[in-house]
Design a protein around this motif. Structure first.
Motif, short mmCIF file in Angstrom:
data_model
loop_
_atom_site.label_atom_id
_atom_site.label_comp_id
_atom_site.label_asym_id
_atom_site.label_seq_id
_atom_site.Cartn_x
_atom_site.Cartn_y
_atom_site.Cartn_z
N GLY A 174 0.81 -1.22 0.00
CA GLY A 174 0.00 0.00 0.00
C GLY A 174 0.84 1.26 0.00
O GLY A 174 0.29 2.37 -0.06
N ASN A 227 -4.96 0.42 -5.79
CA ASN A 227 -4.51 -0.40 -4.66
C ASN A 227 -5.58 -1.42 -4.26
O ASN A 227 -5.28 -2.59 -4.02
N SER A 260 2.00 -2.37 -3.96
CA SER A 260 0.72 -2.87 -3.45
C SER A 260 0.82 -4.24 -2.82
O SER A 260 -0.16 -4.74 -2.29
N SER A 306 -2.41 -9.62 -1.86
CA SER A 306 -2.45 -8.50 -2.80
C SER A 306 -1.29 -8.67 -3.76
O SER A 306 -0.22 -9.17 -3.39
N LEU A 349 3.41 2.67 -6.75
CA LEU A 349 2.60 1.96 -5.76
C LEU A 349 3.18 0.58 -5.52
O LEU A 349 3.28 -0.23 -6.45
N GLN A 354 -5.40 6.32 -6.99
CA GLN A 354 -4.45 5.52 -6.22
C GLN A 354 -5.16 4.50 -5.35
O GLN A 354 -4.75 3.33 -5.25
N CYS A 392 -5.89 -4.47 -6.44
CA CYS A 392 -4.81 -5.44 -6.28
C CYS A 392 -5.14 -6.52 -5.25
O CYS A 392 -4.45 -7.55 -5.18
N VAL A 410 2.59 4.27 -1.31
CA VAL A 410 2.44 5.02 -2.55
C VAL A 410 3.28 6.29 -2.46
O VAL A 410 3.37 6.92 -1.41
#
Length: 960
Positions: A838, A889, A857, A901, A855, A885, A892, A840
Motif C-alpha cells: 500500500g 490499490n 501494493s 495482494s 505503488l 491511487q 490489487c 504510494v
C-alpha cells in the motif's frame, strides 16, 4: 436480440467530456477519420480538487455514403499537439511515512553546451569502434587542436563539449592498429574524422522543466547529461544498453552449461520533481565463462569429451552454443590473437587437411600445428573450430583456444540456469541499498573528469521521499462461511473459515494422468482431496468423476483428450464434460501448451493442470490455491470489495463502469519471425469489477501498438463491417455477416457484451483502461493510436456513444526501488524487510508535471520489491490522486489466483496471463518454418491468426 438503451435519455455520462486535443484531431492523418465527435466541454483544473465548465453536449453526424477505411491506420508522425494529463494534485489518503529511493540528486551547470556533428570515413557501423577512433583522436589532439576541451561522443554522429572548440569545422586523420579476425594479422587502418559545429545545446530548458514549468521535455539536454555520466563507466565496465557489468563488482558464480552470472548496475538520468536525479539499480545477467573451449564443450554436453568422439547430435548442440563466440588462441605464447567462431567441422581434427600453398600441396591440421608451432594436439577425435569468412575458412583445434572474457550470453536460459541466476541476483532490501551506495562511492562521479568538465555534481545519498501507506480494503466472502468479511493484514490473508462469494457448480469432470511415475491410487487420493477442498471453499463439486481416471502417454495428448471427452459424452447421454483435471510430469516439455491449446481452441473444455510433485506430496495450501483457480475458471467469483457491494467506490460505483487491461507480449530473444501477442481483458460484472473476459490476437513481430482494438473492412456481400477487440466487448447486434478477417476476431464480440449486459442491464458509461508494457518513449504513440481506436469502436455502436476514458500506463520494467527509512523498525517493513503493501509515492521522485505515482501494493516474499509505476496519460473522468491511487490499490486485493495482494493491478495482470496463454495456441514448431505463418504483402505483413476460443471458454477466466 436486445439493443442498447440508455436508462436516462439525458444521461450526460454517455458523451465524452474531452476528446483528443483539437490540434491533434486536425492532424491530416486523424482528421480524415469518420464519426468524430466535436465536444465543446472544457475541464478546468487546479490544486487537488475538480471543477467542470460544460458547454453544449457533443453531436456526431455521419454523412450517407461515408466510407470507413480505418484499416491499420498509423498514428500521426508528430505528437506536439498532444499534452499528457497534468497532475491534478497530490494524494492525502493513508498513513504518512518516509522512505528512501535509489535516486541521487544531480546538479548541473546552466551554461549552454556545444553540439558538433561527426563523420567518419570510411563509414563504421560499430559504435564501439567509433568510440575507439574518437578516443584516439582526443588523446592525440586534446591539448592542441581541441583547445584542451574534453568532449563526449555518442558513438554515432554527435559530439558535445562544455564550450566552443577553436574551430567551426576540421578534419582529423586517425590511425588504428586493427586485428583481422579472418587471417589473424594485425594491420593499420586510417580513418578521416570530420568534426563540424551544429548548434548550442541549451541547458536552460532542462532546468525549467525540472522545476515544474510546463515546457516540452528537453530530450536533447537529457541525452547530453546521460552521455557525460556514462563515458567513464563505459571505459571501466562492459556496457549492455543502460547496464554496466564487471566480474570485479562481485565474484561471478557458475550457473551451469559454461555460463556464469555477473553483477552489474543500471544507470539513467531522470527529470523528477526535485530536479534531476541519477537512478542507480543493481542488476545481474549471464555471461559465457572464460574457459578453455574443450572444457566449455564438456559443460554444455554434460559429459566427458576428452576421450570420446562427438555424436552428430552433440556436434549440432556444440555448434549452436559456440557460433558467434569470440576466442583467443593459447598455443602461441603471449601472442593471444582473437577470432570469432563461425562453425564446427563435420570431421574430427585427425581427418582434416588443407592446402598450404598455391600449388595445392595438402597438409593435415595435426601435422601443421606440430611443425609450425610445436603444438601437439592431444584430442584429435574432436572437431575443429572454424573461424574467418566463408571464402577462406581457418581451422583451430578446440584445445588451442580459450573463450574471451566479457561476452554476454544472449540466448535463452534453461530453468536451472534461471533459478541459479535469480538466486545470485536476489538481495534483501538493506543489502541492495548498501550495494547501490557502494556503486555510487566506487564510481566516484564527483571525481569523474567528464562530469567535472561539464559542471555536473551527483549527491552521494539516497533521496528521502515522503510516502503514504494506503489502507487495505475490506473483502467480502459468502455469508455461509464463519468469516463473512476480512481485512487483510500486511497484504495477505487465508481461506480458513471462509467460502468464496460465488461458488461455481461442477457436475461432470474427469481426470487424465500423464505421469508414469504416479500410481492410479495416488491420483485418485489427490482428486478426492482436491474435490473436498473445492467443496470446503463453497463450490458445488460432484465427488466422483464421470469416468474412471484415465492414464495416457504425454506424446498422445490429443488422442487421450478426445477419448476422455467421447467416453464422458457417451456415458452422459450427449452432455459434455465441464472440467478436466490433468496430472503432468514435473518436466513436461510441450505437453502443457499442447493440452491448453487443444482444450481451449478445439474441444471447448476448461482444464486444471497439476504437477506430479504436488500430487505425490499434497499440501493443503496448494489445494486451496488450486480451488480458487478452478472456481473462477468455471465462472465463479472468489471475493469482492465490500466498498463495491455498498456502492462506495468513487467514479466506479456511480455509473456502469468497465475496466480494461491490455498487454502485448513479444517473442523471446532469437525468435525473429514469431508474432507478438496482444491481449485485452474487460470486467464483466458491475459494480463488483472482479470477473474479466479476455480476447487475444497475433500481430506483427515486436509490434507494441495493439492493432485490433478497432477495425473496419469490406464484406463483398454486406458492405463495410466494423469490429475489433474493444468493440467485441461492447457490441450486441450486427446486421452484417462478418467473414473471417486475418487480424480480427469478429466472432467474439457478442458473448462478451451480453455477459456484461446480463450483469448490469446497462452499457458502460465510463471506461478505465490499464495498459501494460509501454515504455516512456512510446507514450504518445500508444495514446494516439489506442485511444483513437477506443473512440472509433464506441462510435461504431452509436454515433453519439462516447463514454469518458481514463487511460493509465502500468510499468514494472523500471528501476526505482523504495527502501524503509529505518530497516530496524519492524513496524515500517513487512517480513521480507520491504516497505509495507500500500506504500504510494507521488512526490519528489515522480514526473515534474505529469500525473504518475509509484505503488508497492504487495508484500515482498524474497528480494527487494519493485513498485509498479502508474502513469495517467489521459483522464476524462477527472480522478483525483486519492481516487485513482485508492482504486488501483484496492483492485490489487481482488486477484483471483491467491489470497495476497499482487504487485500489478489485476486487469493488466490478467491481460499478461491471457497473452502468455495465447502463445501456446500457435501451431507446434511454426517457428521453424516462418513461411507458413508470415508473408509480406504490399500493404504490410500478413500472418496466420490464432485459432478461435471455443464457446464454453470465451467468457470465463480460462487464463487463470
Amino acid at each position: 436480440m436486445p439493443h442498447w438503451q440508455a436508462k436516462d435519455p439525458d444521461q450526460r455520462h454517455v458523451i465524452s467530456r474531452r476528446p483528443l486535443q483539437d490540434s491533434v484531431l486536425n492532424h491530416p492523418s486523424l482528421s480524415q477519420m469518420p464519426n468524430r465527435c466535436q465536444d465543446k466541454s472544457e475541464v478546468v483544473r487546479g490544486g487537488g480538487g475538480r471543477r467542470r465548465r460544460s458547454g453544449k453536449e457533443a453531436k456526431c453526424e455521419t454523412k450517407q455514403g461515408t466510407r470507413l477505411e480505418l484499416i491499420n491506420f498509423e498514428p500521426p508522425p508528430s505528437s506536439k499537439g498532444l499534452v499528457l494529463h497534468r497532475r491534478p494534485g497530490y494524494g492525502q489518503l493513508g498513513t504518512k511515512c518516509l522512505v528512501k529511493a535509489n535516486h541521487f540528486l544531480a546538479e548541473i551547470s546552466e551554461r549552454d553546451l556545444s553540439h558538433y556533428s561527426v563523420k567518419i570515413n570510411p563509414e563504421v557501423n560499430s559504435t564501439t569502434l567509433n568510440k575507439v577512433i574518437m578516443a584516439q583522436l582526443v588523446k592525440l589532439h586534446r591539448d592542441t587542436d581541441l583547445g584542451k576541451r574534453l568532449p563526449v561522443y555518442d558513438g554515432r554522429s554527435a559530439l558535445y563539449t562544455a564550450g566552443l572548440l577553436p574551430f567551426t569545422s576540421k578534419e582529423f586523420v586517425v590511425t588504428l592498429a586493427d586485428e583481422d579476425e579472418s587471417i589473424g594479422i594485425t594491420k593499420e587502418r586510417e580513418f578521416k574524422v570530420m568534426i563540424e559545429f551544429v548548434a548550442h545545446a541549451s541547458m536552460r530548458h532542462l532546468c525549467e522543466f525540472s522545476s515544474g514549468k510546463h515546457v516540452d521535455t528537453p530530450l536533447e539536454a537529457l541525452k547530453v547529461i546521460d552521455i557525460v555520466l556514462r563515458e567513464l563507466a563505459a571505459q571501466r565496465y562492459i556496457s549492455v544498453g543502460r547496464f554496466f557489468y564487471s566480474p570485479n563488482i562481485k565474484r561471478p558464480q557458475p550457473i551451469g552449461n559454461g555460463l556464469q552470472s555477473w553483477r552489474g548496475f543500471y544507470q539513467s538520468i531522470k527529470p523528477i520533481q526535485m530536479g534531476l536525479s541519477l537512478n542507480i539499480d543493481m542488476s545481474a545477467t549471464a555471461f559465457i565463462e572464460p574457459l578453455p573451449v574443450i572444457e566449455f564443450v564438456a559443460q554444455v554436453l554434460g559429459k566427458d569429451v576428452y576421450s570420446r568422439p562427438l555424436s552428430d547430435a552433440d556436434r549440432v548442440k556444440v555448434k549452436k552454443a559456440l557460433r558467434g563466440v569470440k576466442v583467443e588462441v593459447t598455443h602461441r605464447g603471449d601472442m593471444r590473437r582473437k577470432y570469432r567462431i563461425s562453425g564446427l567441422t563435420s570431421q574430427p581434427t585427425r581427418e582434416l587437411i588443407f592446402p598450404v600453398d598455391e600449388a595445392k600441396n595438402m597438409k593435415s591440421v595435426v601435422e601443421y600445428f606440430q611443425e609450425v608451432y610445436g603444438f601437439t594436439i592431444q584430442h584429435p577425435h574432436l572437431p575443429c573450430l572454424t573461424v574467418g569468412s566463408s571464402r577462406k575458412v581457418n581451422y583451430l583445434p578446440m584445445e588451442a583456444c580459450k573463450i574471451v572474457e566479457g561476452q554476454r550470453y544472449t540466448k535463452r536460459l534453461n530453468d536451472r540456469q534461471i533459478t541459479s541466476l535469480l538466486k545470485f541476483a536476489c538481495q534483501r532490501p538493506h543489502e541492495q541499498e548498501m550495494d547501490i551506495l557502494e556503486t555510487i562511492h566506487h564510481n566516484g562521479y564527483n571525481q569523474d573528469p567528464y562530469a567535472k568538465e561539464f559542471g555536473i555534481r551527483i549527491d552521494d545519498k539516497l533521496a528521502s521521499v515522503e510516502a503514504r501507506v494506503l489502507p487495505a480494503p475490506w473483502l467480502k466472502y459468502n455469508d455461509s462461511g464463519k468469516e463473512k468479511e476480512i481485512l487483510p493484514k500486511v497484504g495477505q490473508w487465508n481461506m480458513m473459515n471462509k467460502k468464496v462469494i460465488n461458488g461455481s457448480t461442477i457436475n461432470y469432470w474427469a481426470c487424465i494422468n500423464f505421469s508414469r511415475s504416479v500410481q492410479e491410487s495416488t491420483v485418485s487420493g489427490f482428486c478426492h482431496q482436491l474435490v473436498q477442498a473445492c467443496q470446503g471453499s463453497g463450490m458445488d463439486f460432484k465427488c466422483e468423476p464421470v469416468i474412471p481416471i484415465y492414464s495416457a502417454r504425454p506424446d498422445q495428448v490429443k488422442k487421450a483428450l478426445k477419448y476422455v471427452c467421447s467416453a464422458a459424452a457417451n456415458k452422459l447421454g450427449g452432455k459434455e464434460l465441464e472440467l478436466l483435471i490433468a496430472i503432468l510430469p514435473d518436466n513436461n516439455g510441450s505437453l502443457y501448451g499442447d493440452l491448453k491449446r487443444i482444450c481451449e481452441t478445439e474441444l471447448g473444455l476448461i482444464s486444471q493442470c497439476c504437477l506430479t510433485k504436488y500430487v505425490v506430496k499434497i499440501s493443503q495450501q496448494y489445494l486451496a490455491n488450486v480451488s480458487l483457480k478452478i472456481n473462477v475458471k468455471m465462472g465463479g467469483r472468489n471475493t469482492v470489495l465490500v466498498d463495491a457491494l455498498s456502492w462506495r467506490i468513487p467514479l466506479v460505483s456511480d455509473i456502469p463502469t468497465i475496466i480494461f487491461g491490455a498487454d502485448v507480449t513479444h517473442p523471446e530473444s532469437g525468435e525473429d519471425c514469431s508474432p507478438s501477442i496482444a491481449a485485452v481483458v474487460a470486467s464483466q460484472d458491475w459494480p463488483e469489477v472482479t470477473k474479466y473476459a479476455g480476447l487475444v490476437c497475433a500481430q506483427p513481430h515486436r509490434q507494441e501498438l495493439i492493432q485490433d482494438l478497432y477495425k473496419t473492412w469490406k464484406d463483398p456481400q454486406g458492405g463495410t463491417v466494423t469490429g475489433g477487440m474493444i468493440r467485441h466487448v461492447f457490441r450486441i447486434h450486427s446486421k452484417f455477416h462478418a467473414f473471417r478477417c486475418v487480424l480480427c476476431y469478429v466472432d467474439y464480440f457478442k458473448e462478451l457484451l451480453l455477459s456484461f449486459q446480463k450483469a448490469t442491464g446497462r452499457k458502460p458509461l465510463r471506461i478505465i483502461f490499464y495498459r501494460d508494457g509501454v515504455s516512456d518513449g512510446q507514450f504518445y504513440q500508444v495514446l494516439l493510436y489506442e485511444l483513437e481506436a477506443i473512440r472509433k469502436a464506441c462510435a461504431s455502436l452509436e454515433p453519439s456513444y462516447q463514454p469518458p476514458v481514463t487511460f493509465i500506463v502500468v510499468q514494472k520494467r523500471h528501476h526505482t526501488r523504495l527502501f524503509a527509512s529505518n530497516h530496524h523498525n519492524k513496524s515500517s517493513t513487512d517480513k521480507s524487510g520491504n516497505v509495507l503493501p500500500g506504500t504510494v509515492v507521488d512526490t519528489k521522485i515522480c514526473h515534474p508535471t505529469e500525473f504518475d505515482f509509484y505503488l508497492c501494493s504487495h508484500a515482498g516474499i524474497q528480494g527487494t520489491s519493485r513498485p509498479a509505476h502508474y502513469h495517467v496519460l489521459w483522464d476524462e473522468n477527472n480522478f483525483t490522486a486519492d481516487e485513482i491511487q485508492s482504486l488501483t490499490n484496492n483492485l490489487c486485493y481482488t486477484y483471483a489466483r491467491c489470497t495476497r495482494s499482487v504487485s500489478l493491478v489485476p486487469p493488466a495482470y490478467y491481460a499478461h496471463l491471457a497473452a502468455y496463454r495465447a502463445r501456446f495456441y500457435m501451431e507446434p514448431n511454426t517457428h521453424e518454418n516462418a513461411s507458413t505463418r508470415s508473408t509480406t504483402r504490399s500493404n504490410g505483413p500478413c500472418f496466420r491468426p490464432l485459432p478461435a476460443l471455443k464457446e464454453k471458454v470465451k467468457n470465463v477466466m480460462f487464463y487463470c
